[in-house]
Structures are given as C-alpha cells and as structure tokens.
Scaffold this active site. Sequence first.
Site, PDB file in Angstrom:
ATOM      1  N   CYS B  98       0.955  -1.144  -0.165  1.00 21.66           N
ATOM      2  CA  CYS B  98       0.013   0.031  -0.074  1.00 21.66           C
ATOM      3  C   CYS B  98       0.945   1.263   0.088  1.00 21.66           C
ATOM      4  O   CYS B  98       1.881   1.353   0.617  1.00 21.66           O
ATOM      5  CB  CYS B  98      -0.889   0.192   1.202  1.00 21.66           C
ATOM      6  SG  CYS B  98      -1.935   1.449   1.498  1.00 21.66           S
ATOM      7  N   HIS B 141      -9.605  -3.438  -0.655  1.00 24.41           N
ATOM      8  CA  HIS B 141      -8.385  -2.758  -0.302  1.00 24.41           C
ATOM      9  C   HIS B 141      -8.626  -1.382  -0.455  1.00 24.41           C
ATOM     10  O   HIS B 141      -8.658  -0.473   0.917  1.00 24.41           O
ATOM     11  CB  HIS B 141      -7.218  -3.105  -1.093  1.00 24.41           C
ATOM     12  CG  HIS B 141      -5.803  -2.218  -0.542  1.00 24.41           C
ATOM     13  ND1 HIS B 141      -4.921  -2.811   0.059  1.00 24.41           N
ATOM     14  CD2 HIS B 141      -5.425  -0.972  -0.602  1.00 24.41           C
ATOM     15  CE1 HIS B 141      -3.786  -2.004   0.453  1.00 24.41           C
ATOM     16  NE2 HIS B 141      -4.219  -0.743   0.098  1.00 24.41           N
ATOM     17  N   GLU B 142      -9.278  -0.838  -1.229  1.00 25.11           N
ATOM     18  CA  GLU B 142      -9.380   0.795  -1.456  1.00 25.11           C
ATOM     19  C   GLU B 142     -10.721   1.035  -0.531  1.00 25.11           C
ATOM     20  O   GLU B 142     -10.719   2.359   0.038  1.00 25.11           O
ATOM     21  CB  GLU B 142      -9.670   1.114  -2.850  1.00 25.11           C
ATOM     22  CG  GLU B 142      -8.578   0.881  -3.913  1.00 25.11           C
ATOM     23  CD  GLU B 142      -7.250   1.319  -3.321  1.00 25.11           C
ATOM     24  OE1 GLU B 142      -7.284   2.269  -2.475  1.00 25.11           O
ATOM     25  OE2 GLU B 142      -6.294   0.778  -3.862  1.00 25.11           O
ATOM     26  N   HIS B 145      -9.911   1.710   3.012  1.00 18.23           N
ATOM     27  CA  HIS B 145      -9.308   3.107   3.464  1.00 18.23           C
ATOM     28  C   HIS B 145     -10.629   4.033   3.971  1.00 18.23           C
ATOM     29  O   HIS B 145     -10.394   4.905   4.733  1.00 18.23           O
ATOM     30  CB  HIS B 145      -8.617   3.552   2.060  1.00 18.23           C
ATOM     31  CG  HIS B 145      -7.134   3.061   1.918  1.00 18.23           C
ATOM     32  ND1 HIS B 145      -6.321   3.301   2.944  1.00 18.23           N
ATOM     33  CD2 HIS B 145      -6.485   2.431   1.138  1.00 18.23           C
ATOM     34  CE1 HIS B 145      -5.225   2.868   2.466  1.00 18.23           C
ATOM     35  NE2 HIS B 145      -5.234   2.157   1.352  1.00 18.23           N
TER      36      HIS B 145
END
Lengths: 185, 169
Positions: B98, B141-142, B145
Amino acid sequence: MPHRELTHYAVSVVGADRPGIVAGVTGALFKLGCNIADSSCAMLAGEFAMILIVSHRKPFTKANLIEELKPVCERMAMTLSVRHLPLGEEDRKETAGEICQITVYGADQPGIVYRVTNTLATHQINIMDLQTKLAGTEQEPVYIMLLEAVLPDGLAPEEVERLLNGLKQELQVEISVRTVTPVEL
Amino acid sequence: MAVQPILKYPHPLLKKMAHHVDALDAAVHTLVQDLLDTMQAGPGSVGVAAPQIGVGLRVCVVDVSNSRHGKDNNHGLLCMVNPEIISRSGLAVMREGCMSVPDYTGDVERATEITVRFLDSRSGQQREVAASGFEAVAIQHEMDHLDGLLFLDRIISVSTGLFRRKQYR
C-alpha cells in the site's frame, strides 16, 4: 543504510515456557536503554525461544548487555546468547528473485528438513522463513514444513517443483511450490 | 486536477471513517480527477482512496486493467462514490502493498468474489459490479481506506504475514 551511531546485538533466550519470560527480558533491555529493532518468539514443543536484534547508542558493550540479562535468565533457567553484529549486518539485504512458498508434509521421518533445504541450497535458493510442526497422532505422526524462499534470477517456480520432485518420491511426502507475488494497491 | 501527495501512516486521517458523499458536485469531480492523476502517477498502483490524499470522503478509484494480475478480468476504470459491498464469497490470501504503508507488504485474506454497489461519478448513475480475483481484492483494499482500515489491520500474524517490500518497477 548502516546505523553508524548505533551498535547492534543478536540476543537469543531459550528455556522451559512459563509466564513472564518476555516481560523479564524486555524489562531488562528497557532498563538498559536498548531498542528492540526486530524480534521473533516461538513456542517449540515446551520451550519458549526468543530471538531479538537490539540496538543501543554507542558507546555500549556486550558486557553491559550480558550483565543485565544474565541474572534475569538465570532466575528463569533460560540459556542466553549474545553476539555483536558488525556494522551493516543488521540491515537485511534484499534479493531480486521471485518469492515462493514451499509446503512439505508427510509421515514423519528423519531428514525431511535437511533433504529439502539442502536441495534448495544447492541451487542458491535463499530461505527467508521456515517453520515446522509435528502433527497427526503419536502412532502416525505427520511432519509439516512451511518455508518461504527467494529464487535466484532466472530460476522459475516450476523448476523448483521439478527439482524437489525426486525427493517427493523418495521421502513419500507432499511438496507444493506456490509463487507469492506482492501486489501494489 | 493534480497528482496529490499520498499520506503515509501514522497520519491520523488514514485511521478515520470517511464521510458519505451527499451530492456529485464540482468538488467531488475534482477529487475523482485528483485520485485518478495520483493513481496513474504511482508506480504500478491500481487504486487510490480519498483519505490517502487527505480527503475524508467515501470516494475511491480502481483500475486493474493495466496490471498483469488483473488485465484479463476487469471492469476497466471504476470511479466509485459511496461504494458498498452487497455480497461476497470465497477467500484467498494475497500479499498486499500500500502506498500509505511504504516498505512493507502483508498477507491478507479477502473475498475472491464481490458485488459492489456505488454511484459512478462519471455517469452519475448507481451501478452494481460483480468483481472477482485481483479486481475484487483491489476494491476491498481501497474500500478499507474509507473505513479507516489499513492492510496492517488485517494481517493475521506479524511473524508470518508481514514482509519487507521488494522494489516495484
């Protein structure tokens, strides 16, 4: 980058497991003003093993470290070993090749770890992590080994599988090779 | 419209829950463009979320079409506003890196197939996408965030799940 203002030591402590080992050792290190740069602890059968890379601002000697850790280890009947690391040795050297996870399991027998790792060493395959466990039952123990290795440039994972194929037959164990490709997200 | 600096942990915004976007206004369109510019500037990057560039809104972009892991199975560029996962199945481990956690990668277990619903900032329409494989991992994954989660929150073991990162091309 080597840390010129710091001196590094490899410390290992092994002994029968009990509560308080980590606190005892790290407490002594804290009292000395040492920084734990890296560490790994494992329970191996009934033994608790700690490996630490500690750093301290110079001037600081191995004798200082042993003086503080020895009474702690003696109190808990742990063996202690301390090694001074030459400048630069504390930095992990990155290798360029592909990463593989190799899994080996089968009926327990002497020599599984040696035979597999020796084949890898012969081909310059660098082991980064290795863990083994004895599972199964007392009558039918199963040995499990999981290792992570970096292949030298030009060696493909399929080739590693082929290199280990002979051992698979000979030891009657299962061996699988899986490529680990880090992804950027 | 510009490449924005990527916030690195321990920047506190990376650990905050991002806010729901109420309307697709000019600011959101600018944000999406900034995310795209930043994603395209990152070496090998396949996604960026708004908190990574300092904006606490539920917006992220994903495009795995140029990655060798996702080139054969993708929906192209996804500009997602208020994305939510409405179904997930399967599990697989992938070693993730990342831009907000430089120098390390970690083994993370994620769903292999997901359906994600979001407001598409380009069409202004609600959209549902069924993604699998690397694209599904990238979306998850995004989206993490947006909830203030990093891959470090998901690694199972530091000793066997966290690795020094190799150099990316």
